[in-house]
Design a protein around this motif. Structure first.
Motif: not given
Length: 411
Positions: A23-25, A48-51, A109-113, A124-127
């Motif tokens: 996920t990162i990087p 990055f923020a999702t992590c 990683i599932t959420t970031a995908l 970004f705030s909604a994310m």
């Protein structure tokens, strides 16, 4: 007194690092190079923020809902805030702390995908709000149904389980349904809810994406081989078939593109590789070399068709082809697991060894996850939109999320 196996523990610590590295990087760079230049930093920031967000939700309640005893659909609250965690506590042959960390990286990683489907227009705030809710409301129950104690689709601790609809347990070694179908369907729903982009998305730096794809490939060994939860022969087999399938999928995509368009592209090569990684994920602990070759070749061809032709037919603006690669690739891998599973490797025979029922189990389980993920994602997006606009304004979308959302830009 039971003690952790040092070899298994060492391998799972390494595997956890490899999956986080995806996920990162890895994913951040892969997605970052595929968007317009003025959206690069915002896209990197999303991963990055999702992590960060999912790490917190996992510790607070996600792990408990996924891996503690409860119903067949979702766990309980016995391990909220990791209550009762001890330094000597075990999960199988490894410390529970290591198991928690390993599974956390899957949730991340599932959420970031998902975000790749709307990377160029999501606020970004909604994310932040959506990822926090989705990791708990959608990911945790799906993980519990497939891998959790007495899960509906065949979780752990069940003996002679009839399975969903009486078809037997679903085979998902490392996340074909839990990760890829789940995220792929969620990405598709998000793309539909947010609507089409106002400005065509075009990759601005395929070098970044190539580097990110290479990181994903390497990190995926932790993803698949780590899911053996031991340093043993099955982990070795999972690593081998993962590599073979990925290479075959990449070459299949390249060959198809060469025939259709006259030139093989970097974007096609890395897309094919990721499609192969996705498709072999559910099968990696159950199939042999021949099965891996077939899964790789078929996933490369089918995912390419989905990304180039089906996308035009349905006209859904899935910016980075999350559904075409992860959703479709996840389905391909899940179904083909039912074909190529070998009794000698994973303990369950597939169609080629005379067990035709397994394909039905794989199909039913995949469809259940898809429906649950799609409906729940739609509800969550509508809920988030009540409090925060999902989409950036037209000016920000046209001139770039980097400046509009973060006040920064690439030189």
């Amino acid at each position: 007194t039971a003690v952790a196996d040092k070899g298994d523990t060492a391998w799972l610590i390494v595997a956890s690092g490899l999956v986080l590295f995806m996920t990162i990087p890895g994913l951040a760079l892969f997605y970052g190079g595929l968007v317009r230049k003025e959206n690069t930093l915002a896209t990197l920031m999303q991963s990055f923020a999702t992590c960060c967000v999912v790490s917190i939700t996992w510790i607070v309640v996600g792990y408990s809902l996924a891996f503690s005893e409860g119903s067949s659909i979702i766990g309980g609250f016995d391990k909220v805030m990791l209550k009762g965690l001890e330094i000597g506590g075990l999960s199988g042959t490894i410390p529970e702390t290591v198991f928690i960390m390993f599974q956390m990286t899957f949730a991340i990683i599932t959420t970031a995908l998902i975000l790749g489907a709307v990377a160029d227009r999501l606020r970004f705030s909604a994310m932040l709000l959506f990822t926090a809710l989705w990791s708990v409301v959608v990911y945790a129950p799906v993980a519990h149904m497939v891998w959790g104690p007495a899960g509906l689709l065949g979780g752990t601790g069940l003996t002679d389980y009839a399975g969903f609809l009486g078809l037997g347990p679903v085979l998902d070694f490392a996340g074909g349904a839990v990760v890829h179908i789940n995220a792929g369907i969620a990405g598709l729903v998000a793309a539909v809810v947010l609507g089409k982009s106002n400005k065509k998305n075009e990759p601005h730096n395929l070098a970044l994406s190539l580097v990110g794809a290479c990181m994903l490939w390497v990190g995926w060994f932790g993803f698949n081989a780590g899911s053996a939860l031991a340093a043993d022969g099955r982990a070795g087999f999972a690593m081998l078939v993962t590599h073979i399938a990925t290479a075959c999928a990449a070459m299949a995509w390249i060959a198809m593109e060469w025939v259709v368009k006259g030139k093989p592209s970097v974007l096609g090569a890395i897309s094919g590789a990721v499609a192969g990684l996705v498709a072999i994920t559910p099968a990696s602990g159950f199939v042999g070399v021949q099965g891996a070759i077939a899964i790789g070749l078929l996933s490369g061809i089918i995912c390419m068709y989905s990304a180039t032709e089906l996308k035009k037919i349905f006209k859904v603006d899935d910016s980075l082809d999350v559904f075409s690669i992860h959703g479709v690739g996840g389905f391909v891998g899940a179904i083909l697991t039912g074909v190529f599973a070998e009794q000698a490797i994973g303990g369950t025979a597939g169609l080629l060894e005379g067990n035709s029922t397994l394909i039905l189990a794989q199909l039913a389980g995949s469809l259940l996850v898809a429906v649950f993920s799609g409906v729940a994602t739609f509800i969550l997006l509508k809920l988030v939109s009540i409090f925060v606009p999902l989409r950036v304004d037209a000016h920000t979308e046209a001139h770039g999320l980097d400046l509009g959302l973060h006040g920064e830009k690439l030189a």
